[in-house]
Scaffold this active site. Structure first.
Site, PDB file in Angstrom:
ATOM      1  CD  GLN A  98      -2.564  -1.390   2.558  1.00  0.00           C
ATOM      2  OE1 GLN A  98      -3.823  -0.723   2.917  1.00  0.00           O
ATOM      3  NE2 GLN A  98      -1.857  -2.245   3.658  1.00  0.00           N
ATOM      4  CG  HIS A 116      -2.634   2.680  -1.863  1.00  0.00           C
ATOM      5  ND1 HIS A 116      -2.812   2.505  -0.337  1.00  0.00           N
ATOM      6  CD2 HIS A 116      -3.901   1.882  -2.265  1.00  0.00           C
ATOM      7  CE1 HIS A 116      -3.924   1.890   0.001  1.00  0.00           C
ATOM      8  NE2 HIS A 116      -4.474   1.536  -1.195  1.00  0.00           N
ATOM      9  CB  CYS A 148       2.810  21.924 -15.408  1.00  0.00           C
ATOM     10  SG  CYS A 148       3.531  21.043 -17.053  1.00  0.00           S
ATOM     11  CB  CYS A 151       1.053  23.219 -19.790  1.00  0.00           C
ATOM     12  SG  CYS A 151       0.156  22.601 -18.341  1.00  0.00           S
ATOM     13  N   GLY A 189       2.681  -4.334   8.903  1.00  0.00           N
ATOM     14  CA  GLY A 189       2.724  -2.806   9.225  1.00  0.00           C
ATOM     15  C   GLY A 189       1.693  -2.268   8.624  1.00  0.00           C
TER      16      GLY A 189
HETATM   17  N1  APR Z   1       6.497  -2.355  12.593  1.00  0.00           N
HETATM   18  C1  APR Z   1       5.233  -2.925  12.446  1.00  0.00           C
HETATM   19  N2  APR Z   1       3.920  -2.319  12.388  1.00  0.00           N
HETATM   20  C2  APR Z   1       4.280  -0.822  12.757  1.00  0.00           C
HETATM   21  C3  APR Z   1       5.534  -0.181  12.940  1.00  0.00           C
HETATM   22  C4  APR Z   1       6.665  -1.276  13.029  1.00  0.00           C
HETATM   23  N3  APR Z   1       7.866  -0.649  13.285  1.00  0.00           N
HETATM   24  N4  APR Z   1       5.416   1.156  13.106  1.00  0.00           N
HETATM   25  C5  APR Z   1       3.628   1.285  13.180  1.00  0.00           C
HETATM   26  N5  APR Z   1       3.307   0.044  12.915  1.00  0.00           N
HETATM   27  C6  APR Z   1       1.875  -0.222  12.494  1.00  0.00           C
HETATM   28  C7  APR Z   1       0.867   0.564  13.398  1.00  0.00           C
HETATM   29  O1  APR Z   1       0.618   0.235  14.289  1.00  0.00           O
HETATM   30  C8  APR Z   1      -0.231   0.672  12.421  1.00  0.00           C
HETATM   31  O2  APR Z   1      -1.240  -0.101  12.859  1.00  0.00           O
HETATM   32  O3  APR Z   1       1.875  -0.272  11.322  1.00  0.00           O
HETATM   33  C9  APR Z   1       0.521   0.319  11.127  1.00  0.00           C
HETATM   34  C10 APR Z   1       0.076   1.241  10.072  1.00  0.00           C
HETATM   35  O4  APR Z   1      -1.182   1.720   9.585  1.00  0.00           O
HETATM   36  P1  APR Z   1      -1.389   2.743   8.654  1.00  0.00           P
HETATM   37  O5  APR Z   1      -0.566   4.064   9.053  1.00  0.00           O
HETATM   38  O6  APR Z   1      -3.244   2.934   8.538  1.00  0.00           O
HETATM   39  O7  APR Z   1      -0.947   2.431   7.322  1.00  0.00           O
HETATM   40  P2  APR Z   1      -1.553   1.444   6.109  1.00  0.00           P
HETATM   41  O8  APR Z   1      -2.285   0.486   6.921  1.00  0.00           O
HETATM   42  O9  APR Z   1      -0.527   1.221   5.249  1.00  0.00           O
HETATM   43  O10 APR Z   1      -2.752   2.531   5.587  1.00  0.00           O
HETATM   44  C11 APR Z   1      -3.287   2.115   4.292  1.00  0.00           C
HETATM   45  O11 APR Z   1      -4.197   4.137   4.437  1.00  0.00           O
HETATM   46  O12 APR Z   1      -4.197   6.598   4.313  1.00  0.00           O
HETATM   47  C12 APR Z   1      -4.160   5.422   3.294  1.00  0.00           C
HETATM   48  O13 APR Z   1      -3.114   5.412   1.369  1.00  0.00           O
HETATM   49  C13 APR Z   1      -2.914   5.322   2.619  1.00  0.00           C
HETATM   50  O14 APR Z   1      -1.762   3.486   1.905  1.00  0.00           O
HETATM   51  C14 APR Z   1      -2.226   4.090   3.111  1.00  0.00           C
HETATM   52  C15 APR Z   1      -3.545   3.303   3.441  1.00  0.00           C
END
Ligand code: APR
Length: 246
Positions: A98, A116, A148, A151, A189
């Site tokens: 993502q 994404h 840009c 343009c 993550g």
């Molecule tokens: N190791 C493992 N997990 C971790 C770490 C780490 N070092 N640090 C943070 N986390 C966890 C957090 O606890 C959280 O649950 O990673 C997760 C990240 O979650 P989000 O920030 O929601 O990211 P993601 O799931 O990728 O979000 C999905 O939402 O805003 C949109 O487009 C954006 O691609 C993104 C999508």
């Protein structure tokens, strides 16, 4: 628990990983949710939706400028490297991510599906010109929103999926195909609250895959997982890679 995850991956024939912002946290890129997440400071609908972008590109670029400084200088961490090593050793078929930071590719992962999009390039919506995100970052001190160079338009948009935009069809189709064939689905993550990306592990489970979740905090999918490890991916993934000889 790390041993159980390693045992599942060691015997897998079609393991796939879905990663989220947490896998890049140890590279210094803030996550979106959870402690210190970007969406704890900003309303994503106001700063990261296609509607808010078209209404006022500067609302997007003011946040993107802040995040770009960190993301453009970030380097892969041990978690990225471990996933690349697992793929190279034949224990992982692909990385579905993502994330738009490109760090999986920099660390050597070869089959990376970016659900994404990619934050590495920027497209002018008016003339279609593509340019490196780093070039635009360099102009943001004096151009807000950036213009840009071809343009003069002010609707420069990174090739990422904003809220309200569809995901790239090829990417989501390939991700679901991989999930349907998976015998082990690893999620690392991700808060697993954004769809259809969060459908990928569900498709895998419905196809009989065993689920492994590695995340700093509990996720809604922990209940479906064969193995749940609440920890830092930069520590857990290298340990798993070591145990499976990757
Ligand atoms: N190791 C493992 N997990 C971790 C770490 C780490 N070092 N640090 C943070 N986390 C966890 C957090 O606890 C959280 O649950 O990673 C997760 C990240 O979650 P989000 O920030 O929601 O990211 P993601 O799931 O990728 O979000 C999905 O939402 O805003 C949109 O487009 C954006 O691609 C993104 C999508």
């Amino acid at each position: 628990m790390v041993e159980r995850a390693a045992a599942l991956l060691a015997t897998a024939h079609h393991a796939v990983v879905l990663t989220g912002a947490g896998v890049s946290a140890e590279s210094g890129i803030p996550t979106f949710r959870g402690e210190g997440g970007l969406w704890t400071k900003y309303d994503p609908v106001k700063v990261s939706s296609i509607d808010s972008f078209l209404a006022d590109p500067a609302s997007y670029w003011r946040v993107s400028k802040e995040r770009g400084t960190v993301a453009l200088s970030a380097r892969p961490n041990a978690g990225h490297d471990a996933l690349a090593a697992m793929e190279a050793a034949g224990h992982l078929v692909a990385v579905v991510t993502q994330n738009t930071d490109g760090l999986h590719q920099v660390s050597g992962s070869r089959r990376v599906i970016e659900l994404h999009g990619s934050g590495r390039t920027v497209r002018c919506l008016e003339c279609g010109k593509l340019e490196p995100r780093a070039d635009v970052q360099a102009r943001l001190e004096v151009e807000m929103p950036p213009r840009c160079p071809n343009c003069g338009g002010t609707f420069l948009k990174p090739t990422v999926v904003l809220f309200g935009e569809p995901m790239p069809t090829d990417a989501i189709n390939e991700a679901f195909d991989l999930a349907r064939q998976a015998d082990v689905m690893l999620v690392v993550g991700s808060s697993l609250v954004v769809y259809p990306a969060a459908d990928v592990p569900l498709v895998a489970i419905r196809s009989g895959a065993r689920l492994i979740v590695i995340n700093a905090e509990p996720t809604p999918f922990d209940r479906f997982a064969a193995v749940v490890i609440h920890g830092r991916s930069g520590e857990v993934l290298p340990e798993i890679a070591r145990l499976i000889g990757a």
